[in-house]
Scaffold this motif. Structure first.
Motif, PDB file in Angstrom:
ATOM      1  N   THR A 110     -41.860   3.939  -5.978  1.00  0.00           N
ATOM      2  CA  THR A 110     -41.678   4.609  -7.262  1.00  0.00           C
ATOM      3  C   THR A 110     -40.186   4.739  -7.558  1.00  0.00           C
ATOM      4  N   ASN A 111     -39.861   5.077  -8.810  1.00  0.00           N
ATOM      5  CA  ASN A 111     -38.455   5.279  -9.158  1.00  0.00           C
ATOM      6  C   ASN A 111     -37.841   6.401  -8.331  1.00  0.00           C
ATOM      7  N   GLN A 112     -38.622   7.433  -8.098  1.00  0.00           N
ATOM      8  CA  GLN A 112     -38.135   8.557  -7.294  1.00  0.00           C
ATOM      9  C   GLN A 112     -37.850   8.131  -5.852  1.00  0.00           C
ATOM     10  N   GLU A 113     -38.739   7.300  -5.308  1.00  0.00           N
ATOM     11  CA  GLU A 113     -38.524   6.814  -3.952  1.00  0.00           C
ATOM     12  C   GLU A 113     -37.286   5.924  -3.865  1.00  0.00           C
ATOM     13  N   LEU A 114     -37.059   5.126  -4.904  1.00  0.00           N
ATOM     14  CA  LEU A 114     -35.858   4.289  -4.930  1.00  0.00           C
ATOM     15  C   LEU A 114     -34.592   5.146  -4.924  1.00  0.00           C
ATOM     16  N   LYS A 115     -34.620   6.248  -5.664  1.00  0.00           N
ATOM     17  CA  LYS A 115     -33.472   7.158  -5.678  1.00  0.00           C
ATOM     18  C   LYS A 115     -33.253   7.772  -4.294  1.00  0.00           C
ATOM     19  N   VAL A 116     -34.352   8.183  -3.668  1.00  0.00           N
ATOM     20  CA  VAL A 116     -34.254   8.775  -2.331  1.00  0.00           C
ATOM     21  C   VAL A 116     -33.692   7.751  -1.338  1.00  0.00           C
ATOM     22  N   LEU A 117     -34.146   6.498  -1.450  1.00  0.00           N
ATOM     23  CA  LEU A 117     -33.623   5.441  -0.583  1.00  0.00           C
ATOM     24  C   LEU A 117     -32.097   5.334  -0.702  1.00  0.00           C
ATOM     25  N   GLY A 118     -31.614   5.399  -1.923  1.00  0.00           N
ATOM     26  CA  GLY A 118     -30.176   5.310  -2.141  1.00  0.00           C
ATOM     27  C   GLY A 118     -29.421   6.442  -1.476  1.00  0.00           C
ATOM     28  N   TYR A 119     -29.980   7.653  -1.575  1.00  0.00           N
ATOM     29  CA  TYR A 119     -29.325   8.803  -0.952  1.00  0.00           C
ATOM     30  C   TYR A 119     -29.388   8.723   0.569  1.00  0.00           C
ATOM     31  N   VAL A 120     -30.509   8.233   1.101  1.00  0.00           N
ATOM     32  CA  VAL A 120     -30.625   8.061   2.550  1.00  0.00           C
ATOM     33  C   VAL A 120     -29.553   7.077   3.035  1.00  0.00           C
ATOM     34  N   ALA A 121     -29.352   6.003   2.277  1.00  0.00           N
ATOM     35  CA  ALA A 121     -28.339   5.009   2.639  1.00  0.00           C
ATOM     36  C   ALA A 121     -26.935   5.606   2.620  1.00  0.00           C
ATOM     37  N   GLU A 122     -26.730   6.608   1.776  1.00  0.00           N
ATOM     38  CA  GLU A 122     -25.432   7.287   1.701  1.00  0.00           C
ATOM     39  C   GLU A 122     -25.294   8.383   2.757  1.00  0.00           C
ATOM     40  N   LYS A 123     -26.344   8.498   3.609  1.00  0.00           N
ATOM     41  CA  LYS A 123     -26.357   9.461   4.715  1.00  0.00           C
ATOM     42  C   LYS A 123     -26.382  10.905   4.218  1.00  0.00           C
ATOM     43  N   LYS A 124     -27.027  11.122   3.061  1.00  0.00           N
ATOM     44  CA  LYS A 124     -27.182  12.477   2.545  1.00  0.00           C
ATOM     45  C   LYS A 124     -28.258  13.216   3.332  1.00  0.00           C
ATOM     46  N   THR A 125     -28.082  14.521   3.485  1.00  0.00           N
ATOM     47  CA  THR A 125     -29.099  15.334   4.145  1.00  0.00           C
ATOM     48  C   THR A 125     -30.254  15.607   3.181  1.00  0.00           C
ATOM     49  N   ASP A 126     -31.359  16.122   3.722  1.00  0.00           N
ATOM     50  CA  ASP A 126     -32.501  16.473   2.875  1.00  0.00           C
ATOM     51  C   ASP A 126     -32.100  17.493   1.809  1.00  0.00           C
ATOM     52  N   ASP A 127     -31.292  18.473   2.202  1.00  0.00           N
ATOM     53  CA  ASP A 127     -30.866  19.500   1.244  1.00  0.00           C
ATOM     54  C   ASP A 127     -30.009  18.904   0.127  1.00  0.00           C
ATOM     55  N   ASP A 128     -29.117  17.977   0.489  1.00  0.00           N
ATOM     56  CA  ASP A 128     -28.284  17.312  -0.528  1.00  0.00           C
ATOM     57  C   ASP A 128     -29.153  16.537  -1.521  1.00  0.00           C
ATOM     58  N   ILE A 129     -30.135  15.802  -0.981  1.00  0.00           N
ATOM     59  CA  ILE A 129     -31.028  15.015  -1.835  1.00  0.00           C
ATOM     60  C   ILE A 129     -31.846  15.933  -2.733  1.00  0.00           C
ATOM     61  N   ALA A 130     -32.314  17.027  -2.158  1.00  0.00           N
ATOM     62  CA  ALA A 130     -33.122  17.979  -2.928  1.00  0.00           C
ATOM     63  C   ALA A 130     -32.334  18.529  -4.109  1.00  0.00           C
ATOM     64  N   ARG A 131     -31.071  18.875  -3.873  1.00  0.00           N
ATOM     65  CA  ARG A 131     -30.253  19.397  -4.973  1.00  0.00           C
ATOM     66  C   ARG A 131     -30.012  18.343  -6.042  1.00  0.00           C
ATOM     67  N   SER A 132     -29.747  17.122  -5.612  1.00  0.00           N
ATOM     68  CA  SER A 132     -29.460  16.052  -6.569  1.00  0.00           C
ATOM     69  C   SER A 132     -30.674  15.717  -7.438  1.00  0.00           C
ATOM     70  N   LEU A 133     -31.870  15.758  -6.843  1.00  0.00           N
ATOM     71  CA  LEU A 133     -33.089  15.383  -7.564  1.00  0.00           C
ATOM     72  C   LEU A 133     -33.882  16.582  -8.061  1.00  0.00           C
ATOM     73  N   GLN A 134     -33.328  17.786  -7.829  1.00  0.00           N
ATOM     74  CA  GLN A 134     -33.992  19.030  -8.243  1.00  0.00           C
ATOM     75  C   GLN A 134     -35.409  19.113  -7.659  1.00  0.00           C
ATOM     76  N   LEU A 135     -35.479  18.873  -6.356  1.00  0.00           N
ATOM     77  CA  LEU A 135     -36.729  18.965  -5.611  1.00  0.00           C
ATOM     78  C   LEU A 135     -36.559  19.978  -4.494  1.00  0.00           C
ATOM     79  N   SER A 136     -37.653  20.338  -3.857  1.00  0.00           N
ATOM     80  CA  SER A 136     -37.565  21.170  -2.660  1.00  0.00           C
ATOM     81  C   SER A 136     -37.276  20.280  -1.458  1.00  0.00           C
ATOM     82  N   SER A 137     -36.735  20.881  -0.414  1.00  0.00           N
ATOM     83  CA  SER A 137     -36.474  20.121   0.808  1.00  0.00           C
ATOM     84  C   SER A 137     -37.768  19.571   1.394  1.00  0.00           C
TER      85      SER A 137
END
Length: 211
Positions: free
Chosen positions: A152-179
């Motif tokens: 999904t588009n959301q999963e693609l965004k998460v993949l990008g953040y994982v590649a940037e070595k972002k933590t779960d909390d960082d990703i959650a803030r960027s995508l306005q999701l819960s950890s």
């Protein structure tokens, strides 16, 4: 985190420990708080001096690196494990990644990555692997057509953040999701890519052109 990144070095060779220590002591915000010559000593130091990062060899007396990493994961000890090994065999890499280590470097590729890796894993980043290890992981298995069809588009965004070595909390803030939502998304991505960890996920996604 404190002003210093507190590090324990675990390797059964005194010369290797000395070399690692010499590299890290040049860095003002890294503090060596202990050295261990075997796995039992490494665990005892982790429990007694509370380092941020444990630099861990794979093959050690009394308790090998895989068992040390497993015990740290099972006991939920608050330390990040960075493997530094002479071995780049699949069994060693997989064994450590399966037990939640934050990174895996080979000794012949130090010191180029060591300081950055220590800082990175101390910040909670995952996926600090040397080029040789990344090549190993990427060659194990190509991503399935299932992953290509169902991202999904959301999963693609998460993949990008994982590649940037972002933590779960960082990703959650960027995508306005819960950890918790981020953790579920990453788990689903690992299943789609048949990856056992965030490290494998990032490597395989990059190799297949998703990021």
């Amino acid at each position: 985190m404190s002003e210093y990144t507190r590090v324990v070095i675990a390797d059964d060779h005194t010369s290797v420990r000395r070399g690692i220590s010499q590299i890290l002591k040049r860095v003002p915000d890294i503090q060596i708080v202990g050295e261990a010559g075997d796995g039992v000593e490494a665990l005892a130091l982790v429990e007694s001096v509370s380092p941020h990062v444990l630099i861990l060899d794979v093959e050690m007396p009394r308790l090998n690196g895989r068992r040390v990493a497993q015990r740290i994961r099972e006991d939920e000890l608050p330390v990040k494990v960075l493997v530094l090994s002479a071995y780049d065999d699949n069994q060693y890499i997989l064994g450590m990644l399966e037990n939640g280590v934050a990174g895996y470097l080979t000794k012949d590729e130090v010191p180029e990555q060591l300081v950055k890796a220590v800082h990175g894993v101390a910040r909670g980043e995952q996926g600090w692997v040397s080029k040789r290890v990344a090549d190993r992981i990427g060659s194990w298995q190509n991503v399935s057509s299932y992953a290509r069809l169902t991202l999904t588009n959301q999963e693609l965004k998460v993949l990008g953040y994982v590649a940037e070595k972002k933590t779960d909390d960082d990703i959650a803030r960027s995508l306005q999701l819960s950890s918790e939502d981020v953790a579920r998304l990453i788990k689903a991505l690992c299943e789609k890519f048949d990856a056992g960890s965030r490290v494998e996920l990032a490597v395989r996604a990059h190799k297949e052109g998703f990021i």
